[in-house]
Design an enzyme around this catalytic site. Structure first.
Site: not given
Ligand SMILES: NC(=O)c1ccc[n+]([C@@H]2O[C@H](COP(=O)([O-])OP(=O)(O)OC[C@H]3O[C@@H](n4cnc5c(N)ncnc54)[C@H](O)[C@@H]3O)[C@@H](O)[C@H]2O)c1
Length: 249
Positions: A13, A87, A142, A146, A152
């Site tokens: 990200m 998260t 996901h 992860k 989250g």
């Protein structure tokens, strides 16, 4: 120009956000922080906030809960706004975030996606109409990298459902074994992990002889960076407080 620090700048990200900011006329990335510092960034990168000597108006964090303590210390000392997108925080960490938001503005959301936040509203409507009578289950999917489960976003959606119910339900994230019949007062949350799935959240309201399903699919992680950047522009000059998507949209 709004000066921003990207926390977790070497991660997936962090890279998406870096590229987005490069094309943005209103925001400049003045530094990055990552405990595995990436090479080839156009801004200086530090391995921790303790080492970071650069001032900014806002930090956008896509790192990990283990970064929170130094992140809050930096933001409080320098009176810098904070967008928390990471998260997996513990209850104690969430309490620390709330306490810090008495001194600096903090924007926190388990999902920076606009679509997910619309779904939150739809779920509240569904829960207040039928939530007490229907069994509610959440299935989230996901990618295999992860760390936290449930996501989250799944927790954010479960909380939205609960807010609309007169009698709050508990969350069952680990149904397994011979004696695991469903409790009427629970929301089951199931985490699927695999491949490169960006993110899917499916909410099932199962009643007698009828089922309602609501599903959101993220096709690209850009949507989270777009939402976080919009949050940074929204929050940097706000008075101290704890803000979320409902405040912004
Ligand atoms: N709120 C949202 O909409 C949303 C969307 C996507 C991801 N996320 C969350 O953002 C976080 C990052 O996701 P990602 O897919 O980019 O993960 P990632 O593993 O690719 O990136 C995380 C980065 O943070 C760095 N890091 C880890 N611990 C650190 C620490 N203590 N100090 C400094 N840097 C540290 C890592 O080196 C890595 O570069 C996760 O918590 C994820 O759940 C939130």
């Amino acid at each position: 120009m709004l000066n921003a620090i990207i926390s977790g700048c070497g991660g997936f990200m962090g890279n998406v956000l870096t590229q987005l900011i490069e094309k943005d006329d209103e925001v400049k990335a003045v530094a990055g922080v990552d405990n595995t510092p990436p090479a080839n960034k156009a801004y200086p990168v530090y391995s921790s906030f303790e080492d970071c000597t650069i001032d900014a108006q806002v930090i956008i964090d896509f790192s990990h809960p283990s970064a929170l303590e130094s992140l809050l210390k930096y933001a409080l000392e320098r009176k810098c706004a904070l967008v928390l997108a990471a998260t997996g925080y513990s209850n104690e960490q969430n309490d620390n975030i709330l306490k810090a938001s008495e001194t600096v503005p903090i924007f926190q959301s388990g999902s920076m996606s606009l679509g997910i936040n619309l779904m939150k509203k739809l779920l509240k409507q569904a829960a207040s109409a039928i939530g007490a009578d229907f069994d509610i289950e959440i299935i989230e999917r996901h990618h295999n990298r992860k760390l936290d489960a449930p996501s989250g976003t799944a927790l954010l959606l479960a909380d939205a459902i609960n807010e609309a119910l007169p009698n709050k339900k508990t969350y069952n994230c680990s149904r397994s074994g011979a004696d695991s019949k469903r409790d009427k007062d629970e929301i089951g949350i199931h985490a699927i992990r695999g491949g490169t799935i960006v993110g899917e959240h499916e909410i099932v309201f199962a009643g007698n002889d009828e089922i309602i399903e609501l599903k959101h699919t993220s096709l690209s992680r850009n949507i989270f960076a777009v939402g976080a950047l919009r949050a940074a522009k929204f929050i940097y000059d706000k008075t101290p407080g704890h803000y979320n998507m409902d405040d912004m949209l």
